[in-house]
Write a protein that holds these residues in place. Structure first.
Motif, short mmCIF file in Angstrom:
data_model
loop_
_atom_site.label_atom_id
_atom_site.label_comp_id
_atom_site.label_asym_id
_atom_site.label_seq_id
_atom_site.Cartn_x
_atom_site.Cartn_y
_atom_site.Cartn_z
N HIS A 73 31.71 31.79 -21.29
CA HIS A 73 33.14 31.82 -21.60
C HIS A 73 33.61 30.48 -22.18
O HIS A 73 34.47 30.45 -23.06
N ALA A 74 33.05 29.40 -21.68
CA ALA A 74 33.46 28.07 -22.18
C ALA A 74 32.99 27.83 -23.60
O ALA A 74 33.76 27.38 -24.46
N VAL A 75 31.72 28.13 -23.87
CA VAL A 75 31.17 27.80 -25.19
C VAL A 75 31.74 28.69 -26.29
O VAL A 75 31.84 28.27 -27.45
N CYS A 76 32.11 29.93 -25.94
CA CYS A 76 32.59 30.87 -26.96
C CYS A 76 33.93 30.47 -27.55
O CYS A 76 34.28 30.91 -28.64
N THR A 77 34.68 29.65 -26.84
CA THR A 77 35.98 29.21 -27.34
C THR A 77 35.97 27.73 -27.71
O THR A 77 37.02 27.16 -28.01
N GLY A 78 34.81 27.11 -27.67
CA GLY A 78 34.72 25.70 -28.07
C GLY A 78 35.29 24.73 -27.05
O GLY A 78 35.75 23.65 -27.40
N SER A 79 35.26 25.12 -25.77
CA SER A 79 35.79 24.25 -24.70
C SER A 79 34.73 23.20 -24.35
O SER A 79 33.94 23.37 -23.41
N CYS A 80 34.75 22.10 -25.08
CA CYS A 80 33.68 21.10 -24.98
C CYS A 80 33.65 20.40 -23.63
O CYS A 80 32.59 20.23 -23.02
N THR A 81 34.81 19.96 -23.15
CA THR A 81 34.87 19.22 -21.89
C THR A 81 34.37 20.09 -20.74
O THR A 81 33.61 19.63 -19.87
N VAL A 82 34.80 21.35 -20.73
CA VAL A 82 34.37 22.28 -19.69
C VAL A 82 32.87 22.53 -19.80
O VAL A 82 32.15 22.57 -18.79
N THR A 83 32.37 22.70 -21.02
CA THR A 83 30.94 22.93 -21.23
C THR A 83 30.11 21.78 -20.67
O THR A 83 29.13 21.99 -19.95
N GLU A 84 30.50 20.56 -20.99
CA GLU A 84 29.80 19.38 -20.48
C GLU A 84 29.84 19.34 -18.95
O GLU A 84 28.84 19.03 -18.29
N PHE A 85 31.01 19.64 -18.38
CA PHE A 85 31.16 19.61 -16.93
C PHE A 85 30.23 20.63 -16.27
O PHE A 85 29.52 20.31 -15.31
N LEU A 86 30.23 21.86 -16.78
CA LEU A 86 29.40 22.91 -16.18
C LEU A 86 27.92 22.58 -16.26
O LEU A 86 27.16 22.79 -15.30
N LEU A 87 27.49 22.04 -17.40
CA LEU A 87 26.09 21.66 -17.55
C LEU A 87 25.72 20.53 -16.60
O LEU A 87 24.61 20.47 -16.08
N SER A 88 26.67 19.64 -16.34
CA SER A 88 26.41 18.53 -15.42
C SER A 88 26.26 19.01 -13.98
O SER A 88 25.70 18.32 -13.14
N LYS A 89 26.77 20.21 -13.71
CA LYS A 89 26.70 20.76 -12.35
C LYS A 89 25.47 21.65 -12.13
O LYS A 89 25.32 22.27 -11.08
N GLY A 90 24.62 21.72 -13.15
CA GLY A 90 23.33 22.37 -12.95
C GLY A 90 23.19 23.80 -13.44
O GLY A 90 22.15 24.41 -13.22
N ILE A 91 24.20 24.35 -14.12
CA ILE A 91 24.02 25.70 -14.64
C ILE A 91 22.94 25.68 -15.72
O ILE A 91 22.93 24.79 -16.58
N PRO A 92 21.98 26.60 -15.69
CA PRO A 92 20.91 26.61 -16.70
C PRO A 92 21.48 26.77 -18.11
O PRO A 92 22.29 27.67 -18.34
N VAL A 93 21.05 25.93 -19.02
CA VAL A 93 21.59 25.96 -20.37
C VAL A 93 21.24 27.27 -21.08
O VAL A 93 21.98 27.71 -21.97
N ASP A 94 20.14 27.92 -20.68
CA ASP A 94 19.71 29.17 -21.33
C ASP A 94 19.94 30.39 -20.45
O ASP A 94 19.26 31.40 -20.61
N ILE A 95 20.89 30.33 -19.53
CA ILE A 95 21.13 31.45 -18.64
C ILE A 95 21.43 32.71 -19.45
O ILE A 95 22.22 32.70 -20.38
N ASP A 96 20.75 33.81 -19.12
CA ASP A 96 20.86 35.02 -19.93
C ASP A 96 20.62 36.23 -19.04
O ASP A 96 19.57 36.37 -18.43
N TYR A 97 21.62 37.12 -18.97
CA TYR A 97 21.49 38.35 -18.19
C TYR A 97 21.22 39.55 -19.10
O TYR A 97 21.55 40.68 -18.77
N GLY A 98 20.62 39.28 -20.25
CA GLY A 98 20.23 40.36 -21.16
C GLY A 98 21.16 40.56 -22.33
O GLY A 98 20.91 41.39 -23.20
N TYR A 99 22.26 39.79 -22.38
CA TYR A 99 23.23 39.94 -23.47
C TYR A 99 23.26 38.71 -24.38
O TYR A 99 24.15 38.58 -25.23
N GLY A 100 22.31 37.81 -24.22
CA GLY A 100 22.26 36.63 -25.06
C GLY A 100 22.59 35.36 -24.31
O GLY A 100 23.35 35.36 -23.34
#
Length: 345
Positions: A73-100
């Motif tokens: 949801h963050a990357v699809c709207t270009g929310s850069c600050t949120v994207t950086e924050f989420l990645l810093s908290k350990g969410i896998p950068v390639d997380i994929d539940y079958g939809y990309g």
């Protein structure tokens, strides 16, 4: 810290803030199915709310009904600050539940800034587009089609095309039918891609008006011409090979998209419908998987695999009686099949 948002009590009576907060985090506020305020805050770029919800139990790994996590949801709207924050908290950068992956979604939504952030965090680029990142040839030497041909032929990879060109990809390498990437982009009426490719593409002799508008007009006219039977066979084989490879890489959304293109291009084919049904099953799309399974059974009623595809789709939809009936049909057509017998136990 006080919550940076206000909840209203339900009309049935007062509800504690703790209960409402849990409902919000679980995506259970009767909004879009599975979409939580954690996700919508990320989408809007509201970093203070994102941080608050994360600190109060927001689940980085939770996906909505379309397989999108808070990072998607963050990357699809270009929310850069949120994207950086989420990645810093350990969410896998390639997380994929079958939809990309997030990178795929950022790309198709043309969010250059979040695409760059994901690449900087070593996101895996779809191998059929940018395999050169892993050391392969930028022009796909030895492959069925160059990465530029694939990207311009399928759509949704405008940002990747720019990266390919910067890396030295040659836009003058044609596809199996002799069409250059600029012609493929023009046939899809993607002016942005045509503009990127135009300065680097050698003039095509049969395009009289060598301009961006001229190329687009020419490509549209060529697209309307029927393709001869031999070319249809060649194109069908090439696209099916791409789809099969994407499936083996577990890129189910991409494989499904290419199987659809093959069907649209070459006409109905029971094997293609079966393969797409399996892709949709892997993506959690029970209705789509069932639709393709029905198509298989109509085209080839005596094929046990078609019955099996129908059964697995019903099971995903929790329609167990229909699943059992389809498995019994499969058993009659292929008695002794271990996979069918195992499902019936």
């Amino acid at each position: 810290m006080d919550a940076p948002f206000v909840y209203r009590s339900f009309s049935t009576g007062g509800t504690s803030e703790a209960v409402l907060l849990k409902a919000a985090l679980d995506g259970d506020l009767d909004r879009i199915k599975g979409v939580t305020p954690f996700m919508t805050s990320a989408q809007s770029g509201d970093i203070s709310t994102v941080k608050y919800l994360f600190d109060h139990g927001g689940d980085l790994m939770k996906a909505d009904a379309k397989g999108r996590t808070v990072l998607h949801h963050a990357v699809c709207t270009g929310s850069c600050t949120v994207t950086e924050f989420l990645l810093s908290k350990g969410i896998p950068v390639d997380i994929d539940y079958g939809y990309g992956t997030p990178l795929y979604h950022a790309s198709i939504n043309e969010q250059d800034k979040t695409v760059k952030i994901l690449l900087n965090h070593h996101a895996n680029v779809p191998s059929c587009i940018l395999s050169y990142f892993a050391g392969a040839d930028v022009n796909g030497k030895g492959s069925i089609a160059s990465p530029l041909v694939f990207a311009t032929g399928h759509g949704g990879y405008t940002n990747f095309i720019g990266l390919l060109l910067k890396a030295g990809a040659d836009p003058n390498i044609p596809d199996d039918l002799g069409n250059l990437p600029i012609e493929l982009a023009a046939a899809r009426d993607c002016r942005e891609e045509v503009e990127m490719l135009f300065p680097l593409t050698s003039p095509i002799p049969n395009v009289r008006n060598w301009s961006i508008d001229g190329i687009i007009s020419h490509a549209k006219l060529e697209k309307e011409k029927p393709m001869d039977e031999e070319h249809v066979k060649v194109r069908k084989a090439m696209l099916k090979s791409h789809a099969d490879k994407a499936f083996r890489r577990k890129e189910y959304a991409m494989a499904s998209k290419i199987y659809t293109e093959v069907i649209d291009h070459a006409g109905p084919d029971v094997t293609l419908y079966s393969n797409r049904s399996l892709c949709r099953l892997k993506m959690g799309d029970g209705e789509g998987a069932l639709s393709d399974a029905y198509q298989c059974r109509m085209m080839q009623p005596d094929w046990a695999k078609a019955c099996y595809r129908q059964a697995t789709a019903h099971m995903l939809l929790k329609e167990y009686k229909q699943a059992c009936d389809a498995l019994l049909d499969a058993q009659k057509l292929d008695p002794g099949n271990e996979e069918i017998e195992r499902e019936l136990r």
